[in-house]
Scaffold this motif. Structure first.
Motif, PDB file in Angstrom:
ATOM      1  N   GLU A  20      -7.786   7.623  10.300  1.00  0.00           N
ATOM      2  CA  GLU A  20      -6.799   7.303   9.267  1.00  0.00           C
ATOM      3  C   GLU A  20      -5.517   6.711   9.845  1.00  0.00           C
ATOM      4  OE1 GLU A  20      -7.410  10.269   5.669  1.00  0.00           O
ATOM      5  OE2 GLU A  20      -7.195  11.400   7.541  1.00  0.00           O
ATOM      6  N   HIS A  72       0.858  -1.195   0.000  1.00  0.00           N
ATOM      7  CA  HIS A  72       0.000   0.000   0.000  1.00  0.00           C
ATOM      8  C   HIS A  72       0.894   1.245   0.000  1.00  0.00           C
ATOM      9  CE1 HIS A  72      -3.581  -2.447   0.837  1.00  0.00           C
ATOM     10  NE2 HIS A  72      -2.805  -3.137   1.661  1.00  0.00           N
ATOM     11  N   THR A  83      -2.383   6.566   7.208  1.00  0.00           N
ATOM     12  CA  THR A  83      -2.836   6.615   5.817  1.00  0.00           C
ATOM     13  C   THR A  83      -3.303   8.004   5.410  1.00  0.00           C
ATOM     14  OG1 THR A  83      -5.131   6.042   6.355  1.00  0.00           O
ATOM     15  CG2 THR A  83      -3.590   4.214   5.989  1.00  0.00           C
ATOM     16  N   LEU A 115      -3.977   9.645   1.671  1.00  0.00           N
ATOM     17  CA  LEU A 115      -4.299   8.662   0.641  1.00  0.00           C
ATOM     18  C   LEU A 115      -5.748   8.804   0.203  1.00  0.00           C
ATOM     19  CD1 LEU A 115      -1.611   7.373   1.627  1.00  0.00           C
ATOM     20  CD2 LEU A 115      -2.702   5.144   1.284  1.00  0.00           C
ATOM     21  N   ASP A 116      -6.024   8.310  -0.993  1.00  0.00           N
ATOM     22  CA  ASP A 116      -7.399   8.162  -1.443  1.00  0.00           C
ATOM     23  C   ASP A 116      -8.157   7.322  -0.401  1.00  0.00           C
ATOM     24  OD1 ASP A 116      -9.210   5.917  -2.960  1.00  0.00           O
ATOM     25  OD2 ASP A 116      -9.499   7.925  -3.814  1.00  0.00           O
ATOM     26  N   PRO A 117      -9.386   7.732  -0.036  1.00  0.00           N
ATOM     27  CA  PRO A 117     -10.110   7.015   1.027  1.00  0.00           C
ATOM     28  C   PRO A 117     -10.213   5.512   0.820  1.00  0.00           C
ATOM     29  CG  PRO A 117     -11.242   9.057   0.493  1.00  0.00           C
ATOM     30  CD  PRO A 117     -10.138   8.910  -0.518  1.00  0.00           C
ATOM     31  N   GLN A 118     -10.438   5.082  -0.415  1.00  0.00           N
ATOM     32  CA  GLN A 118     -10.557   3.649  -0.665  1.00  0.00           C
ATOM     33  C   GLN A 118      -9.219   2.936  -0.450  1.00  0.00           C
ATOM     34  OE1 GLN A 118     -12.284   2.707  -4.446  1.00  0.00           O
ATOM     35  NE2 GLN A 118     -12.234   0.501  -4.124  1.00  0.00           N
ATOM     36  N   ALA A 119      -8.137   3.556  -0.919  1.00  0.00           N
ATOM     37  CA  ALA A 119      -6.809   2.967  -0.728  1.00  0.00           C
ATOM     38  C   ALA A 119      -6.432   2.961   0.741  1.00  0.00           C
ATOM     39  CB  ALA A 119      -5.769   3.743  -1.540  1.00  0.00           C
TER      40      ALA A 119
END
Length: 266
Positions: free
Chosen positions: A171, A123, A139, A142-146
């Motif tokens: 996050e 990731h 995280t 990062l893009d929320p889904q990633a």
């Protein structure tokens, strides 16, 4: 800025008590959340207000954070007499020797390092924060889904290693080989200090544990006199809510002013 009347009234009642503990989370409460945790700094006026409160008779001030003790000290700029409680209650500035991990815990921490490095490789953009008794996967940015996928991979390590304590947050997810919890730490500190009431402010899931523990304090009179404040949005069991870190500073200022005015007996 003036406080809403119910909060102002609660502050006045709290400030009139002889011995109190004023405690707050750091990130998201005293310091705005930022992309890089190392860039976090207290909001203007926050530390000055806490130092002023700490100078008053019968008053103890503590920063209670998920951060490790030394980064918390460096980023906050806190000095005596402010107390620092780090690593979700597992570290205390009054005990400089810090955590003592046994051989099994040290081995698990080493295994965790390897497992989390693998998560980061799968990731990209995630980051690992090291703590004396655990590791945190970040995280933010990062893009929320990633980000959600990365956090789920980290949480899965708790199923692989049942001895780990998994603590989710905004996050982030922390995996620790030794854990106390903010709520347990707050109640224990209140017992040790012999205070009449505890003020606590925070913004995250771990702070909700603190709010709940103070409400369930075995000292029922102290529980009834607690004052808890959620910073920002989200479901909460706190008694009051303020919109952001600057608004929390206004609460600190109100506590200081009311306590000076009422001059509670020591």
């Amino acid at each position: 800025m003036s406080l809403p009347p119910p909060l102002a009234e609660a502050v006045g009642s709290f400030a009139a008590l002889p011995r109190v503990l004023v405690a707050t989370d750091f990130d998201g409460a005293l310091a705005p959340l930022v992309l890089d945790p190392d860039d976090s700094r207290p909001v203007e006026g926050g530390m000055e207000s806490l130092r002023a409160i700490a100078d008053l008779p019968g008053t103890t001030v503590a920063l209670v954070s998920g951060r490790a003790l030394e980064p918390l000290r460096a980023l906050s700029g806190a000095t005596d007499p402010l107390l620092l409680v780090g690593s979700h209650g597992a570290e205390d500035s009054r005990h400089p020797d810090g955590l003592a991990l046994d051989e099994e815990q040290r081995a698990l921490l080493e295994t965790l390092d390897g497992d989390l490095r693998a998560v980061v490789e799968r990731h990209p953009g995630t980051r690992i924060e090291e703590k004396p008794a655990g590791r945190v996967l970040h995280t933010r940015g990062l893009d929320p889904q990633a980000g959600a996928a990365a956090l789920e991979s980290a949480r899965a390590l708790g199923e692989r290693h049942p001895a780990l304590v998994v603590t989710p947050g905004k996050e982030v997810v922390e995996l620790a080989v030794a854990h106390v919890g903010k709520g347990t730490a707050l109640v224990a500190l209140a017992d040790e200090l012999g205070v009449d009431a505890v003020f606590y402010a925070g913004d995250d899931l771990t702070d909700e544990q603190g709010f709940a523990a103070l409400a369930d304090d075995p000292d029922r009179e102290r529980a009834g006199r607690r004052l808890t404040v959620r910073v920002g949005d989200g479901e909460t069991s706190a008694q009051f809510r303020v919109p952001d870190e600057r608004a929390l500073v206004e609460v600190f200022r109100a506590i200081e002013a009311a306590r000076r005015e009422q001059r509670p007996a020591e």
